[in-house]
Design an enzyme around this catalytic site. Structure first.
Site, mmCIF file in Angstrom:
data_model
loop_
_atom_site.group_PDB
_atom_site.id
_atom_site.type_symbol
_atom_site.label_atom_id
_atom_site.label_comp_id
_atom_site.label_asym_id
_atom_site.label_seq_id
_atom_site.Cartn_x
_atom_site.Cartn_y
_atom_site.Cartn_z
ATOM 1 N N SER A 114 25.483 -11.126 22.163
ATOM 2 C CA SER A 114 25.230 -9.611 22.472
ATOM 3 C C SER A 114 25.814 -8.645 21.363
ATOM 4 O O SER A 114 26.296 -9.139 20.321
ATOM 5 C CB SER A 114 26.416 -9.228 23.537
ATOM 6 N N ASP A 115 25.159 -7.406 21.193
ATOM 7 C CA ASP A 115 25.570 -6.602 20.202
ATOM 8 C C ASP A 115 27.015 -6.237 20.675
ATOM 9 O O ASP A 115 27.436 -6.467 21.918
ATOM 10 C CB ASP A 115 24.668 -5.317 20.314
ATOM 11 N N TRP A 116 27.772 -5.769 19.693
ATOM 12 C CA TRP A 116 29.139 -5.700 20.122
ATOM 13 C C TRP A 116 29.621 -4.871 21.194
ATOM 14 O O TRP A 116 29.539 -3.555 21.250
ATOM 15 C CB TRP A 116 30.073 -5.264 18.693
ATOM 16 N N GLY A 117 30.033 -5.721 22.371
ATOM 17 C CA GLY A 117 30.305 -4.899 23.693
ATOM 18 C C GLY A 117 29.158 -4.764 24.432
ATOM 19 O O GLY A 117 29.154 -3.985 25.624
ATOM 20 N N ALA A 118 28.019 -5.344 24.109
ATOM 21 C CA ALA A 118 26.767 -5.167 25.050
ATOM 22 C C ALA A 118 26.826 -6.096 26.299
ATOM 23 O O ALA A 118 26.031 -5.733 27.286
ATOM 24 C CB ALA A 118 25.524 -5.343 24.416
#
Ligand code: BGC
Length: 753
Positions: free
Chosen positions: A230-234
C-alpha cells in the site's frame, strides 16, 4: 536470494504470525520471525535517491543518510535514453545495497495529466509509451543489483489535491490506453519486485481495495508476480485489501492486525487469501535479503559524475536564436550571471522523495570555474518561502539591470520557488513568479543576449519567451545539476533532452482545464484519451513548445521512412526504417520519434500517438539507419464493447520526426484487421444484426417485407438504427418476439459451436 523455503515456512507460521507479516515492523521494515529465521528487510524512498531515514526521522523528511541525489524523473525522463536510465538505476541499486535497503520505493509511472500536479517532477511523461519504457529501464537498472523497486502509484494518482480519497472518474478505454498503459509497459518490461497502490479511488473504489486493478489486471492479465504494497497509510480496511490482492500494508499497522484475525476467524477473509499475501511477503524477503546485506562501497565521485551526465542529458534546449549557445571561451568570460537559483540551486522537489545529497553543485561556481574568472553575479530577485518573500525586489532588480547593461551575454537563472512544488499539494500557478518575470523584462530592455535557464519540476508558461534569445529547461537536475548546466552552456556537453510534456501557452489550454482538481472528492477525466499532445493536436491548439521538442548543437536530416507490414490482425508487425544524418559540424544526438495515426476508425482516435523512439549519437556527417518493429498492440485500440485490444483493419500512417509537431517523413501502410464481431442482444440495432456474420444472413430474408424501402438512404436510416426488440413488436411482417428469441439462440448456438 536467501534460501527461505517459502512453502515450508508458510506451513509452520501461526495464524497470528501470518497476519503480522502482512504489515510492517516499523515505517520502513518488514516483520522478522526469529523462531523461523525469517529476517526483516528495509524499504525506503525513492525514486531519484536513497532516502534512508535516520532513526530520529519523525516528520522531518530531511533527516536521512546522505546519498547521491540523482536528477528527478522530470530531468531523467527528458533524456529519452533507456540505457542511461538503466545506468542510473544500477547506481541507485548499488546505493540501496550500501545502505542495507532491499526495496527502493520508485519509480513513479503516473501520467502527467495536468501541469499543476504537485508531484509531476517525480513522474516521467504525459505519454504512456514513453513513461512506461523509461520506468521499465529504471527498474531493470535497480534490480540488476538484486534489490527491488516499487512501481508507484498504481493507479490514476494524477494530482495531490485530496489524493487520499479523491475518486478519479475515468472511462475504461482511457484507463487502458493512457493511465494503465504506462504501468503495463513498466510491469512487463521491468518486472518490478513490488508495485505500490495509490491512495485515491478509481471510479469509486479505493485502489487498495480494487480486486480488478490489483489482481485481474495486474497479475492475471499482465503477469505480475511480485508483491503489492500500500502507499503509506492507503490500506484502510486490511481484510478487504488482502482479498483484493494487496499483500503488505505499510507503514506498520499492528493496531489493525486484530481486524484481519477476526476476518479470517469469521470466514469473511479466506485463509487462502491471507496465505497468498504472506507468500508474497516471504518471496520479497527471499528475493532481496542477500543483496541488501552485502553492503558494497559506493564510489561517491563516480555517482556524482553520473548524476552530472544524466542532468545534462535531460536538459532541454527550447530555443537558441542565432546559435547564441554554446558560449565559447571568450563569450563566457564576458558573460554575467543573474538569478538566485544560480547560487542557491533548486534541484529536487519536496516530500517523501527528498534526498539528503552527498554534495551540491551550483551553476555559479561551475560557470566561474569553466570561465577561469570570477564572473559577476547578482541575485536579481527574492525567493518566496513558506513565510513570504525575503528581499527587496526593486533593489535586487535594479542591481541586476546595472550588471546586465553593457555586459556580454546574460545568463539568467529563473524557476519556481521550492514552495510551489511538493508532494501532498498541487502547484498554485503555471507561470513563474511575477518578480522574476519583471526582472527578465527589465534586463531584456538593456541587453539583447539573454539566456534563460529554468529550474522547475514541470511545465511553466512562458509568455516572456520572445524576450530571451535562448531558453534552457534544466528541470530539477539533482545534486550535480549546477555543473551540468554549466557543461551545456559552454558546450562541453550537448543539451540532450527532449520534452516529455507539452509546454502550453496558457493554463486555460490544458486538456484537464475545468476538470482539475475536481470537487466534492471526485475528479472527472473529461478530456478522456486526449491527454497532453493528444489534446493540443486534436484541437489544433498552438503551444509554446510541443511534446518531443528539444534542440541540440548540431542538426539532423531524415531520409524517407520505409514501413513494411508482416502478418495481420493482432499478430501484425510493421518494420519501420529511417536513416538519420548529422548534418552539422559537431557530434550530437537525435531522438528519433515514431508516431502512428489511424485516420479512419470506428472509434475516436488521437491525431497521432508516440509508439517508439530511439536516441542515436552521431559524429558530424555520419548517418545511421534506425529500425523499429511496431506490434499489433501499437496499432490497436481498447474496444469499449469487447473490452479487449482490437486491431481494426485499414490504413495507418507512420510518421517519423524530431517532435510531435516536427514530423519529417511518413509512410502509409494498409493493415488487414481482425474480425470484429460485436455481441448481439435485443437492444442491438438492425444494422448490427445485419453486420453480424451469423445473424446477418438469417435476418435478411425478413427484410424483403420491410415496409420501408431499404434503398432509400434517409428512410432506411430509421429502420436500420431501430433496436431489434422494437422491430419485433411492429414494423417488419413475420419478425416477432419469438423470431428474435430464436434468432439470438441460434446465433449463440453457432458461435459456441
Ligand atoms: C508517498 C509515497 C512514498 C511513501 C513512503 C507516501 O506518502 O505517496 O510515494 O513512497 O509515502 O514515504
Amino acid at each position: 536470494m536467501t534460501d527461505l523455503d517459502v512453502e515450508r515456512l508458510l506451513s509452520e507460521l501461526t495464524l497470528e504470525e501470518k497476519v503480522a507479516l502482512t504489515t510492517g515492523a516499523t515505517a520502513w521494515t518488514s516483520v522478522a520471525v526469529e523462531r523461523l529465521d525469517i529476517p526483516s528487510i528495509t524499504v525506503t524512498d525513492g525514486p531519484h535517491g536513497v532516502r534512508l531515514a535516520t532513526p530520529s526521522e519523525g516528520f522531518d523528511l530531511t533527516a536521512a543518510e546522505p546519498a547521491t541525489c540523482f536528477p528527478t524523473a522530470a530531468t531523467l525522463g527528458s533524456a529519452w535514453d533507456l540505457e542511461l536510465l538503466e545506468r542510473v538505476g544500477e547506481a541507485l541499486g548499488v546505493e540501496s545495497r550500501a545502505h542495507g535497503v532491499a526495496v527502493l520505493l520508485g519509480p513513479g509511472a503516473n501520467i502527467k495529466r495536468h501541469p499543476l500536479c504537485g508531484r509531476n517532477f517525480e513522474y516521467f511523461s504525459e505519454d504512456p509509451v514513453l513513461s512506461g519504457e523509461l520506468a521499465a529501464a529504471f527498474i531493470r537498472g535497480v534490480q540488476s543489483q538484486g534489490v527491488g523497486t516499487s512501481l508507484k502509484h498504481y493507479a490514476v494518482n494524477n494530482q495531490e489535491t485530496d489524493r487520499m480519497r479523491v475518486s478519479a472518474q475515468v472511462d475504461e478505454r482511457t484507463l487502458r490506453e493512457i493511465y494503465l498503459h504506462s504501468f503495463e509497459r513498466a510491469v512487463k518490461g521491468g518486472k518490478p519486485y513490488t508495485v505500490m497502490c495509490s491512495y485515491n479511488r478509481i471510479n469509486g473504489t479505493y485502489a487498495a481495495e480494487d480486486h480488478w486493478l490489483l489482481t485481474e489486471v495486474l497479475r492475471e492479465e499482465w503477469g505480475f508476480d511480485g508483491l503489492v504494497v500500500s502507499d503509506w497509510g492507503a490500506a484502510r480496511n486490511r481484510p478487504r485489501s488482502i482479498a483484493a490482492g494487496l499483500d503488505w500494508a505499510m507503514p506498520a499497522s499492528p493496531a489493525t492486525n486484530d481486524d484481519v484475525l477476526a476476518a479470517v476467524r469469521d470466514g469473511s477473509l479466506s485463509e487462502a487469501d491471507l496465505d497468498t499475501a504472506v507468500r508474497r511477503v516471504l518471496q520479497m524477503v527471499a528475493r532481496t535479503w542477500a543483496a541488501a546485506n552485502d553492503r558494497p562501497e559506493v564510489d561517491d565521485d563516480a555517482h556524482h559524475a553520473l548524476a552530472r551526465e544524466a542532468a545534462a542529458a535531460g536538459t532541454v534546449l527550447l530555443k537558441n536564436d542565432g546559435d547564441l549557445l554554446p558560449l565559447d571561451a571568450q563569450a563566457l568570460r564576458g558573460a554575467v550571471v543573474v538569478g538566485e537559483f544560480a547560487r542557491t540551486p533548486r534541484f529536487q522537489g519536496a516530500g517523501s522523495s527528498l534526498v539528503n545529497a552527498t554534495r551540491l553543485d551550483d551553476a555559479l561556481t561551475a560557470l566561474r570555474e569553466a570561465a577561469g574568472t570570477e564572473l559577476p553575479f547578482a541575485p536579481g530577485f527574492s525567493v518566496e518561502g513558506p513565510g513570504g518573500r525575503d528581499g527587496d525586489d526593486d533593489a535586487l532588480r535594479a542591481e541586476a539591470v546595472e550588471l546586465a547593461r553593457g555586459a556580454g551575454t546574460v545568463l539568467l537563472f529563473l524557476g519556481l520557488p521550492a514552495v510551489d512544488e511538493s508532494e501532498s499539494y498541487d502547484r498554485p500557478r503555471l507561470g513563474l513568479p511575477e518578480n522574476q518575470v519583471r526582472l527578465l523584462e527589465a534586463i531584456a530592455e538593456v541587453n539583447e543576449d539573454v539566456v534563460v535557464v529554468l529550474a522547475n519540476g514541470s511545465a511553466v508558461s512562458m509568455p516572456w519567451a520572445a524576450r530571451a534569445r535562448a531558453i534552457v529547461e534544466a528541470w530539477l537536475g539533482g545534486q550535480a545539476g549546477g555543473s551540468a548546466v554549466a557543461d551545456v552552456l559552454t558546450g562541453a556537453v550537448e543539451p540532450g533532452g527532449r520534452l516529455t510534456e507539452t509546454i502550453p501557452l496558457r493554463l486555460e489550454d490544458a486538456p484537464a482545464f475545468g476538470n482539475f482538481p475536481g470537487e466534492a472528492h471526485e475528479v472527472r477525466y473529461g478530456e478522456g484519451l486526449l491527454v497532453g499532445y493528444r489534446w493540443y493536436d486534436a484541437r489544433a491548439i498552438d503551444v509554446a513548445f510541443p511534446f518531443g521538442h528539444g534542440l541540440g548543437y548540431t542538426t539532423f536530416s531524415y531520409g524517407d521512412v520505409s514501413a513494411e507490414v508482416r502478418g495481420s490482425g493482432a499478430e501484425v508487425e510493421v518494420d519501420v526504417r529511417v536513416t538519420v544524418t548529422n548534418t552539422g559540424s559537431r557530434a550530437g544526438s537525435e531522438v528519433v520519434q515514431v508516431y502512428v495515426a489511424d485516420p479512419v476508425a470506428s472509434v475516436q482516435r488521437p491525431e497521432r500517438e508516440l509508439r517508439a523512439f530511439a536516441k542515436v549519437h552521431l559524429e558530424p556527417g555520419a548517418s545511421h539507419e534506425v529500425s523499429f518493429t511496431l506490434s499489433g498492440r501499437d496499432l490497436a485500440f481498447w474496444h469499449p464493447i469487447l473490452h479487449r485490444w482490437v486491431v481494426e483493419g485499414g490504413v495507418f500512417e507512420i510518421l517519423v520526426g524530431a517532435s510531435s509537431r516536427d514530423l519529417r517523413t511518413s509512410a502509409v501502410v494498409e493493415v488487414e484487421g481482425e474480425e470484429i464481431v460485436l455481441p448481439l442482444s435485443p437492444e442491438s440495432s438492425l444494422a448490427e444484426f445485419l453486420n453480424h456474420p451469423v445473424a446477418g444472413p438469417l435476418v435478411e430474408p425478413f427484410l424483403e417485407h420491410s415496409p420501408v424501402p431499404l434503398d432509400d438512404p434517409q428512410l432506411s436510416f430509421f429502420i436500420l438504427e431501430s433496436q431489434a426488440q422494437t422491430l419485433a413488436t411492429f414494423g417488419i411482417p413475420g419478425f416477432d418476439r419469438q423470431t428474435l428469441a430464436d434468432l439470438l439462440a441460434e446465433v449463440e448456438r453457432r458461435s459456441a459451436g
